[in-house]
Design a protein around this motif. Structure first.
Motif, PDB file in Angstrom:
ATOM      1  N   THR A  61       0.611  -1.079   0.115  1.00  0.00           N
ATOM      2  CA  THR A  61       0.147  -0.003   0.095  1.00  0.00           C
ATOM      3  C   THR A  61       1.020   1.332   0.010  1.00  0.00           C
ATOM      4  O   THR A  61       1.862   1.482   0.758  1.00  0.00           O
ATOM      5  CB  THR A  61      -0.959   0.021   1.355  1.00  0.00           C
ATOM      6  OG1 THR A  61      -1.773  -1.143   1.281  1.00  0.00           O
ATOM      7  CG2 THR A  61      -1.804   1.145   1.128  1.00  0.00           C
ATOM      8  N   PRO A  62       0.313   2.284  -0.649  1.00  0.00           N
ATOM      9  CA  PRO A  62       1.367   3.605  -0.916  1.00  0.00           C
ATOM     10  C   PRO A  62       1.520   4.348   0.484  1.00  0.00           C
ATOM     11  O   PRO A  62       1.039   5.495   0.534  1.00  0.00           O
ATOM     12  CB  PRO A  62       0.683   4.086  -2.165  1.00  0.00           C
ATOM     13  CG  PRO A  62      -0.679   3.898  -2.161  1.00  0.00           C
ATOM     14  CD  PRO A  62      -0.547   2.176  -1.485  1.00  0.00           C
ATOM     15  N   GLY A 390      -4.461   0.678  10.256  1.00  0.00           N
ATOM     16  CA  GLY A 390      -3.127   0.702   9.857  1.00  0.00           C
ATOM     17  C   GLY A 390      -2.906  -0.651   9.452  1.00  0.00           C
ATOM     18  O   GLY A 390      -1.912  -0.975   8.655  1.00  0.00           O
ATOM     19  N   THR A 391      -3.389  -1.863  10.117  1.00  0.00           N
ATOM     20  CA  THR A 391      -2.874  -3.079   9.766  1.00  0.00           C
ATOM     21  C   THR A 391      -3.969  -3.759   8.915  1.00  0.00           C
ATOM     22  O   THR A 391      -3.974  -5.102   8.534  1.00  0.00           O
ATOM     23  CB  THR A 391      -2.905  -3.979  10.971  1.00  0.00           C
ATOM     24  OG1 THR A 391      -4.006  -4.041  11.694  1.00  0.00           O
ATOM     25  CG2 THR A 391      -1.663  -3.626  11.796  1.00  0.00           C
ATOM     26  N   LEU A 392      -5.169  -3.067   8.371  1.00  0.00           N
ATOM     27  CA  LEU A 392      -6.107  -3.871   7.576  1.00  0.00           C
ATOM     28  C   LEU A 392      -5.470  -3.773   6.132  1.00  0.00           C
ATOM     29  O   LEU A 392      -4.880  -2.907   5.871  1.00  0.00           O
ATOM     30  CB  LEU A 392      -7.325  -3.187   7.619  1.00  0.00           C
ATOM     31  CG  LEU A 392      -8.129  -3.147   8.896  1.00  0.00           C
ATOM     32  CD1 LEU A 392      -9.356  -2.222   8.757  1.00  0.00           C
ATOM     33  CD2 LEU A 392      -8.287  -4.513   9.685  1.00  0.00           C
ATOM     34  N   GLY A 393      -6.127  -4.572   5.455  1.00  0.00           N
ATOM     35  CA  GLY A 393      -5.522  -4.906   3.871  1.00  0.00           C
ATOM     36  C   GLY A 393      -6.305  -3.664   3.089  1.00  0.00           C
ATOM     37  O   GLY A 393      -7.329  -3.905   2.508  1.00  0.00           O
ATOM     38  N   LEU A 394      -5.760  -2.406   3.247  1.00  0.00           N
ATOM     39  CA  LEU A 394      -6.350  -1.420   2.444  1.00  0.00           C
ATOM     40  C   LEU A 394      -6.470  -1.688   0.935  1.00  0.00           C
ATOM     41  O   LEU A 394      -5.511  -2.170   0.281  1.00  0.00           O
ATOM     42  CB  LEU A 394      -5.485  -0.100   2.715  1.00  0.00           C
ATOM     43  CG  LEU A 394      -5.247   0.312   3.990  1.00  0.00           C
ATOM     44  CD1 LEU A 394      -4.258   1.469   4.144  1.00  0.00           C
ATOM     45  CD2 LEU A 394      -6.668   1.056   4.332  1.00  0.00           C
ATOM     46  N   PRO A 395      -7.509  -1.314   0.276  1.00  0.00           N
ATOM     47  CA  PRO A 395      -7.697  -1.530  -1.182  1.00  0.00           C
ATOM     48  C   PRO A 395      -6.920  -1.017  -2.020  1.00  0.00           C
ATOM     49  O   PRO A 395      -6.120   0.007  -1.679  1.00  0.00           O
ATOM     50  CB  PRO A 395      -9.142  -0.952  -1.463  1.00  0.00           C
ATOM     51  CG  PRO A 395      -9.715  -0.788  -0.020  1.00  0.00           C
ATOM     52  CD  PRO A 395      -8.801  -0.497   1.035  1.00  0.00           C
ATOM     53  N   GLY A 396      -6.516  -1.648  -2.875  1.00  0.00           N
ATOM     54  CA  GLY A 396      -5.249  -1.163  -3.782  1.00  0.00           C
ATOM     55  C   GLY A 396      -4.506  -2.077  -4.113  1.00  0.00           C
ATOM     56  O   GLY A 396      -4.451  -3.162  -4.866  1.00  0.00           O
TER      57      GLY A 396
END
Lengths: 511, 227
Positions: A61-62, A390-396
């Motif tokens: 994630t960026p 912070g630790t979730l799998g953010l989309p992208g």
């Protein structure tokens, strides 16, 4: 007497008399910089740096903290540089011994130790400069890609010091064993030390092992550089250790140098002792480290000013009429967050304890969770939902929007039923399942959602256990509750939420 | 005087050497070559690496992680052995040796092949300390392939830098192993009986020995990195 004898003595050239030792050292250093073997390996190291440090990070994630966890947090930039630098430094350090010119150069005006320091410095300057340039280029590329947050500058300093320490240790190997095999011995020895350091680092999250340069336990908090500053405590301790190793190695070289005077010998003893003391102090400091909300804290090095979170103007949106506010660094995910939380807020609207606002909070790393995340909480008057993302799998780059949305809904409902940090009582699990069904996460999909990575272990261990089918007494009770008309379900929840949250309700008491 | 006269011993020349002396004289050149390449030290290091492998397997040194991580220490030791073999190609004499050494290609080939064989034997003996991931067949494939990389590096960059190729391959392998690679060029990730991985390793070993036999290490009379 001849005419020649009568002639006045010609004064020595002024330039020669003014030639101070530092200047002569600099001239020697310039020669060593030109003759160093290090530049020959920089193209190879650059290719490895791209392959090993930069390329894997682009899948993240960026956010700086996630992009740099692999290459800085786990020390891959050090692994890419250190062994090669140690090998080349050993080759340079063994030069006089291999050529059997040690006696020849010992007879020169400059002390042997000084000349050796110039040779080492020539290698170390090339290596550290290359490390800084490669890292800067990587960060510049990140910036051009819109990566958010604050770069981990302290960890860059640790890497640069590690490169210098590898060069000093490798140089010492070359001086003490002037052989063609000194270079591979130093290089592979350094590599083996680094991977064993990683091994210890994976195991030990406290104590002296935190000092190891590739130990990634707790050094990168999920929101470091995003919601709060990077804590400098552990980096300072590691810099002390690595600088101490470098100084001790260089001092040892001086102890071996022949022909240097007693004054210089005493100096080398003092330098070696100072290096050992610095390294020992750093290890001692690491044993006092503890994990705080913002990172690893070492009391003797800690500055309370580092604990202050960043102040920022949040980016806010609406989810079913309820404001949801995130840090600007997470602003790009605001539409996904509001879309995910909207159905949950609609489902619980008007119930006691339903949040009137959602605000992002910093995520705290928990070594016991492995890569797991942190539960949401609802607190305050009026109730506010705290969102750690912070630790979730953010989309992208990593997660998908569907998984992210399901995780947010699960954690919000988990907080609403009062399940806390564990799975909750069977009744809480059943109500959670029914509310999730109403919020758009079907029963059949819930075991899969409960097994996704990034969730805290408490939220994962709900129901009948992931990733099995949605069956069993909990889901049976949840089905009954979900089957009731919305108004009746709402009324029952309004009447029983206090008992449910306190854990006094049983499955049999559900309608 | 005829041409046949020149075949006669010159006046004052000593008698012909006996057979055993001729055998000793024939061995003198290989021995001098081996000493100039520091082969005895290399043998000592290969023995030391075998002891290290034995210790790693006996005391179950390992890295936390999956199957790839489990074999990483043994792979590091195998790579270090390949690097030692590659560094023996460094020659101190340069152009004079190239100009006068008729047997030089044979000596290079023989040394590289013999050290690889000895290295394999030593590491296989060290593997008796425990369960080597992939067994001795994978050991042979890994050692041969990475030695080939080392010899190619020595031919390209110089014998002194021959260790850099194996170390670079090890780093590439470390990253590749974390991602379940499918290419046979990352042969440590393949099963021991995998044909593709074995062919890639054999190809590199053949290319490396051919390059070092025909060209020698780059520092042998050609421009190379600073010494």
């Amino acid at each position: 007497m001849t005419a020649a004898a009568e002639a006045p003595v010609r004064p020595a050239p002024a330039r020669a008399t003014r030639l101070t030792p530092p200047l002569s050292f600099l001239r020697l250093l310039r020669i060593e910089l030109r003759r160093s073997a290090m530049p020959w390996l920089l193209p190879l190291i650059a290719a490895l740096f791209w392959f090993d440090s930069y390329r894997p990070s682009t899948g993240q994630t960026p956010l700086y903290v996630l992009r740099t966890f692999w290459n800085m947090g786990q020390g891959h930039t050090i692994i890419d540089f250190g062994p090669f630098v140690a090998g080349v430094a050993a080759w340079m350090g063994s030069r006089d011994g291999r050529r059997r010119t040690a006696d020849l150069v010992t007879a020169t005006a400059r002390p042997r130790w000084t000349a050796q320091l110039a040779t080492w410095a020539g290698t170390a300057i090339w290596a550290v400069a290359a490390y800084l340039v490669f890292t800067s280029v990587m960060f510049a590329i990140y910036a051009s890609q819109g990566v958010k947050g604050q770069p981990p500058w302290w960890w860059v300093a640790v890497g640069a010091t590690a490169v210098a320490a590898f060069s000093a240790a490798g140089f010492a190997v070359g001086v003490f064993w002037p052989s063609r095999f000194a270079a591979p011995l130093a290089a592979f020895g350094g590599f083996l030390a680094l991977i064993m350091s990683s091994q210890t680092g994976f195991h030990d999250s406290t104590g002296w092992a935190l000092i190891l340069p590739t130990n990634s336990n707790g050094n990168f908090q999920p929101d470091s550089g995003l919601l709060y500053p990077w804590l400098p405590d552990l980096p300072i301790a590691r810099i002390m250790l690595l600088a101490g190793i470098a100084i001790a190695a260089l001092g040892l070289i001086g102890l071996r140098a022949r022909g240097d005077g007693p004054w210089l010998r005493r100096l080398t003893v003092a330098v070696t002792a100072a290096g050992v003391a610095a390294a020992g102090t750093a290890v001692g400091l690491a044993t006092t480290a503890r994990l705080s909300a913002d990172g690893i804290v070492i009391p003797a090095l800690h500055d309370a000013a580092s604990d202050r979170p960043f102040s920022y103007t949040p980016r806010c949106g609406q989810a079913a009429g309820i404001p949801v506010c995130l840090s600007p660094s997470y602003g790009r995910w605001l539409p996904e967050v509001t879309a995910a939380l909207g159905p949950v807020f609609s489902e619980v609207a008007g119930l006691p304890g339903a949040p009137v606002r959602a605000t992002q909070v910093g995520t705290i790393y928990n070594s016991g969770e492995g890569g797991g995340g942190q539960a949401m909480t609802i607190g305050g008057r009026p109730p506010v939902l705290s969102l750690p993302l912070g630790t979730l799998g953010l989309p992208g780059a990593v997660g998908t929007a569907t998984v992210f949305a399901d995780q947010l809904r699960l954690l919000a409902v988990h907080a609403f039923v009062g399940a806390g940090t564990d799975a909750g009582t069977p009744a809480q699990q059943a109500v959670q399942a029914a509310l999730l069904q109403g919020a758009g996460v079907p029963f059949a999909a819930q075991p899969r959602v409960l097994s996704t990575t990034g969730l805290p272990s408490g939220a994962q261990a709900a129901g009948n256990g992931p990733p099995g089918p949605a069956t069993g007494p909990v889901y049976a009770a949840a089905l009954r509750l979900a089957a009731r008309p919305p108004a009746a379900r709402h009324a029952w929840l309004a009447a029983h939420l206090t008992a449910l949250r306190s854990g006094q309700l049983t499955l049999a008491q559900l309608p | 005087m005829t041409a046949a006269d020149t075949r006669e011993p010159l006046p004052g020349a000593g008698p012909a050497l006996p057979a055993e002396h001729r055998a000793v004289a024939a061995l003198r050149l290989p021995w001098l070559y081996l000493v100039s390449r520091r082969a005895p030290v290399a043998l000592g290091l290969l023995a030391g690496l075998a002891v290290l492998l034995w210790s790693a397997l006996h005391w179950h040194w390992g890295i936390a992680g999956g199957r790839a991580a489990q074999q990483f220490i043994s792979l590091t030791i195998e790579t270090a052995a390949a690097a030692v073999i590659a560094v023996t190609t460094y020659g101190p004499f340069g152009e004079p040796e190239r100009a006068t050494g008729r047997w030089l290609p044979c000596l290079r080939l023989g040394t590289a092949a013999a050290l690889t064989a000895i290295g394999y034997g030593a590491l296989a003996a060290g593997a008796a300390g425990g369960a080597l991931p992939g067994g001795t067949l994978a050991l042979l494939r890994n050692l041969a392939g990475i030695t080939g990389i080392g010899l190619l590096t020595a031919a390209a960059l110089g014998g002194a830098l021959g260790w850099t190729g194996p170390l670079a391959y090890l780093l590439v392998t470390e990253v590749a192993l974390t991602g379940n690679p499918t290419t046979p060029w990352v042969w440590p990730a393949r099963p021991p009986h995998d044909l593709g991985g074995a062919l890639c390793a054999a190809l590199l070993f053949a290319a490396g020995t051919a390059a070092i036999t025909l060209l020698g290490a780059r520092d042998s009379g050609r421009h190379s990195a600073p010494e």
